[in-house]
Design a protein around this motif. Structure first.
Motif, PDB file in Angstrom:
ATOM      1  N   SER A 189       0.834  -1.202   0.000  1.00  0.00           N
ATOM      2  CA  SER A 189       0.000   0.000   0.000  1.00  0.00           C
ATOM      3  C   SER A 189       0.869   1.252   0.000  1.00  0.00           C
ATOM      4  N   VAL A 190       0.242   2.335  -0.458  1.00  0.00           N
ATOM      5  CA  VAL A 190       0.925   3.625  -0.472  1.00  0.00           C
ATOM      6  C   VAL A 190      -0.026   4.678   0.060  1.00  0.00           C
ATOM      7  N   ASN A 191       0.443   5.468   1.030  1.00  0.00           N
ATOM      8  CA  ASN A 191      -0.345   6.602   1.494  1.00  0.00           C
ATOM      9  C   ASN A 191       0.184   7.876   0.831  1.00  0.00           C
ATOM     10  N   THR A 192      -0.490   9.002   1.081  1.00  0.00           N
ATOM     11  CA  THR A 192      -0.175  10.257   0.363  1.00  0.00           C
ATOM     12  C   THR A 192      -0.022   9.970  -1.133  1.00  0.00           C
ATOM     13  N   ALA A 193      -0.948   9.168  -1.656  1.00  0.00           N
ATOM     14  CA  ALA A 193      -0.850   8.726  -3.052  1.00  0.00           C
ATOM     15  C   ALA A 193      -0.938   9.886  -4.029  1.00  0.00           C
ATOM     16  N   GLN A 194      -1.508  11.010  -3.581  1.00  0.00           N
ATOM     17  CA  GLN A 194      -1.591  12.176  -4.475  1.00  0.00           C
ATOM     18  C   GLN A 194      -0.206  12.721  -4.812  1.00  0.00           C
ATOM     19  N   ALA A 195       0.812  12.339  -4.027  1.00  0.00           N
ATOM     20  CA  ALA A 195       2.179  12.810  -4.284  1.00  0.00           C
ATOM     21  C   ALA A 195       2.939  11.915  -5.251  1.00  0.00           C
ATOM     22  N   VAL A 196       2.347  10.782  -5.590  1.00  0.00           N
ATOM     23  CA  VAL A 196       3.020   9.842  -6.488  1.00  0.00           C
ATOM     24  C   VAL A 196       2.792  10.264  -7.942  1.00  0.00           C
TER      25      VAL A 196
END
Length: 368
Positions: A189-196
């Protein structure tokens, strides 16, 4: 409906015992900072749970004293789950003893901080883990990629494992490589996905396809372009996309995302009850598909009539959840929410030790 009661370590022994004894199949109870709970109190609660009450005990690995963790694991029944965070701080022999006690029957999870790993403790924990033991690492972007890939290889398809990356701190193609190596019981999983980078995120989602478990969490107050929409559209059968601070998302954007998710994709949107407008919450519930969960935190700050409207809109078919703070309850809003909740609604109470005992026992009885 489902009821979740979350207590911290200051819970009164008598209250905890009564709540556990009263709990039915629809109620789950969790004790945070369990390492600070008097061991006799904790063991009494575990004994009362037996093999029928869903009870969790969360230990902070960096604060363990004596052998409280070991005693709790030894006493745990079939429905009791023991978890350890900052597992990297636990003496490795102690951790291995607890994993051995869990065996293939008891529920245990241990989370390591990837930025604080020493020696090969993570690898040893994974190799020792039984069928119901879940080992994981947060801040996975800080783990040496060779080490992480080696762990994932040891996990294979038979063991349970998870790795959580911070999307704002990704380097190289470590996220992609981790997902490529992940087995069928591993969740990446990845959080702060808007930064990817959206290209990177879409390639990972494509790699997950319909076979691998992957999840991405976006911050609704930081969305740019149509990255959230693209992620949902690309998601396969085991991919979960979520957005927090959903009240900050333009409602037309959110409805578009919900319609894209439909009844086939896993999606969730979490609203802050103190900041959301009622109409947006209800619109979200109305547009939610069968695999979408709409949730509201700080539910005690939501106008009760509006919250009940959202619960009514969810009915028995849609997944909805509301989290109340037991230290901030007013009137009988919590009881009304529990009474109105449909089959797929979950009502949670944090700081439940601050709620009146009579209220807790009443909502447990209502939950059944």
């Amino acid at each position: 409906m489902k009821l979740s009661l979350n207590f911290n370590s200051t819970v009164n022994a008598g209250l905890l015992q009564k709540v556990v004894e009263a709990a039915g199949e629809n109620t789950s109870i969790n004790i945070g900072n369990a390492q600070k709970v008097n061991i006799a109190t904790l063991l009494d609660a575990i004994d009362a749970a037996g093999d029928s009450v869903n009870l969790g005990a969360d230990f902070v690995g960096s604060e363990l004293t004596a052998n409280n963790l070991q005693q709790a694991m030894a006493a745990a029944g079939d429905t009791v789950a023991i978890s350890i965070n900052t597992a990297q701080a636990v003496n490795i022999n102690t951790l291995l003893d607890v994993i051995d006690e869990a065996g293939n029957a008891k529920k245990l999870s241990a989370t390591f901080n990837g930025a604080q790993l020493t020696s090969n403790n993570l690898e040893r924990a994974v190799k020792a883990a039984g069928n119901n033991v879940r080992i994981g690492v947060n801040t996975a972007q800080a783990v040496n990629i060779t080490t992480l890939l080696s762990v994932l290889k040891d996990v294979g398809d038979s063991k349970q494992f998870f790795a959580i990356f911070n999307g704002a701190q990704l380097t190289s193609n470590n996220l992609q490589r981790a997902l490529s190596e992940a087995g069928e019981n591993t969740s990446i999983s990845v959080n702060t996905a808007q930064a990817v980078n959206i290209g990177t995120l879409l390639s990972v989602i494509q790699e997950a396809g319909n076979e691998k478990q992957f999840s991405a969490e976006f911050n609704g107050a930081q969305l740019s372009s149509n990255n959230l929409q693209q992620a949902v559209a690309a998601a396969g059968a085991k991919v979960r996309i979520s957005v927090n601070t959903a009240q900050a998302v333009n409602i037309n954007t959110l409805i578009s995302v919900l319609q894209t998710a439909g009844n086939t994709k896993f999606f969730s949107a979490d609203f802050n009850g103190a900041q959301s407008t009622a109409d947006n919450l209800i619109q979200a519930v109305n547009n939610a598909g069968s695999k979408t969960t709409i949730s509201v935190n700080t539910a005690q700050a939501t106008n009760i009539a509006q919250l009940l409207d959202a619960i009514d809109a969810a009915g028995d078919s849609k997944m909805f959840s509301a989290t109340f703070n037991g230290a901030q309850l007013t009137s009988n809003n919590l009881q009304q929410a529990v009474s109105a909740a449909g089959a797929n609604t979950t009502i949670s109470v944090v700081s439940a030790e601050s709620a009146p005992q009579s209220v807790l026992l009443q909502i447990i009885k209502t939950a059944g």
